[in-house]
Write an enzyme that holds these catalytic residues in place. Structure first.
Site, short mmCIF file in Angstrom:
data_model
loop_
_atom_site.label_atom_id
_atom_site.label_comp_id
_atom_site.label_asym_id
_atom_site.label_seq_id
_atom_site.Cartn_x
_atom_site.Cartn_y
_atom_site.Cartn_z
N GLY A 12 0.78 -1.23 0.00
CA GLY A 12 0.00 0.00 0.00
C GLY A 12 0.81 1.28 0.00
O GLY A 12 0.34 2.31 0.49
N VAL A 93 -7.14 -9.52 -11.74
CA VAL A 93 -7.61 -8.98 -13.01
C VAL A 93 -9.13 -8.81 -12.91
O VAL A 93 -9.85 -9.74 -12.53
CB VAL A 93 -7.23 -9.91 -14.19
CG1 VAL A 93 -7.82 -9.39 -15.49
CG2 VAL A 93 -5.71 -10.03 -14.30
N LEU A 94 -9.61 -7.63 -13.23
CA LEU A 94 -11.04 -7.35 -13.09
C LEU A 94 -11.85 -8.11 -14.14
O LEU A 94 -11.40 -8.30 -15.26
CB LEU A 94 -11.30 -5.85 -13.24
CG LEU A 94 -10.59 -4.93 -12.24
CD1 LEU A 94 -10.89 -3.47 -12.57
CD2 LEU A 94 -11.02 -5.24 -10.81
N HIS A 110 0.64 1.07 -13.22
CA HIS A 110 1.44 -0.08 -13.64
C HIS A 110 2.92 0.30 -13.62
O HIS A 110 3.28 1.37 -14.11
CB HIS A 110 1.02 -0.55 -15.03
CG HIS A 110 1.77 -1.77 -15.47
ND1 HIS A 110 1.46 -3.03 -15.00
CD2 HIS A 110 2.85 -1.91 -16.27
CE1 HIS A 110 2.33 -3.90 -15.51
NE2 HIS A 110 3.17 -3.25 -16.28
N ASP A 147 -9.70 -0.90 -19.20
CA ASP A 147 -10.75 -1.43 -20.08
C ASP A 147 -10.76 -2.95 -19.89
O ASP A 147 -10.14 -3.45 -18.95
CB ASP A 147 -10.55 -0.99 -21.53
CG ASP A 147 -9.27 -1.55 -22.13
OD1 ASP A 147 -8.61 -2.40 -21.48
OD2 ASP A 147 -8.91 -1.12 -23.24
N GLY A 149 -9.28 -5.34 -21.34
CA GLY A 149 -8.00 -6.05 -21.50
C GLY A 149 -7.12 -5.85 -20.28
O GLY A 149 -7.48 -5.15 -19.34
N ASP A 151 -4.01 -4.08 -18.97
CA ASP A 151 -3.08 -2.96 -19.24
C ASP A 151 -3.23 -2.38 -20.64
O ASP A 151 -2.25 -1.87 -21.21
CB ASP A 151 -1.61 -3.40 -19.00
CG ASP A 151 -1.36 -3.90 -17.60
OD1 ASP A 151 -2.03 -3.43 -16.67
OD2 ASP A 151 -0.50 -4.79 -17.43
C1 GAR Z 1 3.26 -1.17 -7.40
O1 GAR Z 1 4.56 -1.17 -7.91
C2 GAR Z 1 2.25 -1.16 -8.53
O2 GAR Z 1 2.65 -0.40 -9.63
C3 GAR Z 1 2.20 -2.62 -8.88
O3 GAR Z 1 2.21 -3.28 -7.63
C4 GAR Z 1 2.95 -2.49 -6.69
C5 GAR Z 1 2.12 -2.30 -5.45
O4 GAR Z 1 2.83 -1.65 -4.44
N1 GAR Z 1 1.05 -2.93 -9.69
C6 GAR Z 1 1.06 -3.81 -10.66
O5 GAR Z 1 2.02 -4.50 -10.94
C7 GAR Z 1 -0.25 -3.94 -11.44
N2 GAR Z 1 -0.06 -4.67 -12.65
P1 GAR Z 1 2.11 -0.93 -3.22
O6 GAR Z 1 1.13 -1.92 -2.62
O7 GAR Z 1 3.23 -0.60 -2.28
O8 GAR Z 1 1.43 0.30 -3.74
#
Ligand code: GAR
Length: 210
Positions: A12, A93-94, A110, A147, A149, A151
Site C-alpha cells: 500500500g 484482473v477485473l 502499472h 478497459d 483487456g 493494461d
Molecule cells: C506497485 O509497484 C504497482 O505499480 C504494482 O504493484 C505495486 C504495489 O505496491 N502494480 C502492478 O504490478 C499492477 N499490474 P504498493 O502496494 O506498495 O502500492
C-alpha cells in the site's frame, strides 16, 4: 468533491502516497471513501485504518464463485457511492462485468512504460525482473484507464526512470515507485478531480486549462 475507492493487495505505498497527497494539498477536492483489499493481511489495510479511512477485505476465497466475488465487489463499491476506482497495486484482473459496471471510472498504476513489460503475468516485482533481464536502460510507470483487456486502456500519464547497471529487481522497484508511481498517481487523481482529463478519439489527455 471526488470520492474515490482505492483497491489494494499488498504493502500500500501507492495508497500512502494518495493519503499523504490529500493531506498536504497536492490532491485537492478529493476524499478516499473506501479501501478494499483482496487480502486480509495486506499492510495497506493498516495504513487505511491509521488514516481513519473505511477499510474492508473482500477475498475471492470467501466466495463460492468468481461471479459471487464480483457481485460483492460491485455492491460494496456502489454502496460507497464513489466517482472513481483507483487500482493501487490491486493484483486481481477485473472481470468484464466489473469493468462494464464502472466503465471509464477505473484507473490503474502499472510499474513500467506501457506497452512495454505489461499484460498477463506482468505485475509487481516480476515486471522489474523482466526489465533487468531484457537489459533496457529506461523504464518507468504508467497510469491508465482500465478497459476489459490487461493494461490496454487509454494511457493518462507516464514517467520515465533510469535503469542502473547494478540494479536488482528490488532496487529498481523502489526507484520506480519513488521517482514515478508516487508522483504520477496523485497527479492523475488531482487532474481527474478537476476535470482536466479529457478523452478524444479513444485517447486520454491532460489539459492545462481548468
Ligand atoms: C506497485 O509497484 C504497482 O505499480 C504494482 O504493484 C505495486 C504495489 O505496491 N502494480 C502492478 O504490478 C499492477 N499490474 P504498493 O502496494 O506498495 O502500492
Amino acid at each position: 468533491m471526488l470520492n474515490i475507492a482505492v483497491l489494494v493487495s499488498g504493502g500500500g505505498t501507492n495508497l500512502q502516497a494518495i493519503i499523504d497527497s490529500i493531506a498536504d494539498g497536492r490532491i485537492k477536492d478529493t476524499k478516499i471513501g473506501i479501501v478494499i483489499s483482496n487480502k486480509k493481511d495486506a499492510y495497506a489495510l493498516s495504513r487505511a485504518k491509521e488514516a481513519g479511512i473505511r477499510a474492508v477485505c473482500i477475498s475471492k476465497k470467501d466466495h463460492k464463485s468468481r461471479q459471487d466475488y464480483d457481485k460483492a465487489m460491485i455492491e460494496t463499491i456502489k454502496e460507497a457511492e464513489v466517482d472513481l476506482i483507483v487500482l493501487a497495486g490491486f493484483l486481481i484482473v477485473l472481470s468484464e462485468d466489473f469493468v462494464r459496471e464502472f466503465g471509464g471510472r477505473i484507473i490503474n498504476i502499472h510499474p513500467s512504460l506501457i506497452p512495454s513489460f505489461c499484460g498477463d503475468g506482468y505485475y509487481g516485482l516480476k515486471v522489474h525482473e523482466k526489465v533487468i533481464e531484457r537489459g533496457v536502460k529506461v523504464t518507468g510507470a504508467t497510469v491508465h484507464f482500465v478497459d476489459k483487456g490487461t493494461d490496454t486502456g487509454p494511457i493518462i500519464m507516464q514517467k520515465a526512470v533510469e535503469v542502473k547497471n547494478d540494479d536488482c529487481p528490488e532496487s529498481l522497484q523502489r526507484r520506480v515507485m519513488e521517482e514515478a508511481e508516487w508522483i504520477i498517481l496523485p497527479k492523475t487523481i488531482d487532474a481527474i478531480a478537476h476535470g482536466r482529463v479529457i478523452m478524444k478519439d479513444g485517447r486520454a489527455y491532460i489539459s492545462d486549462e481548468v
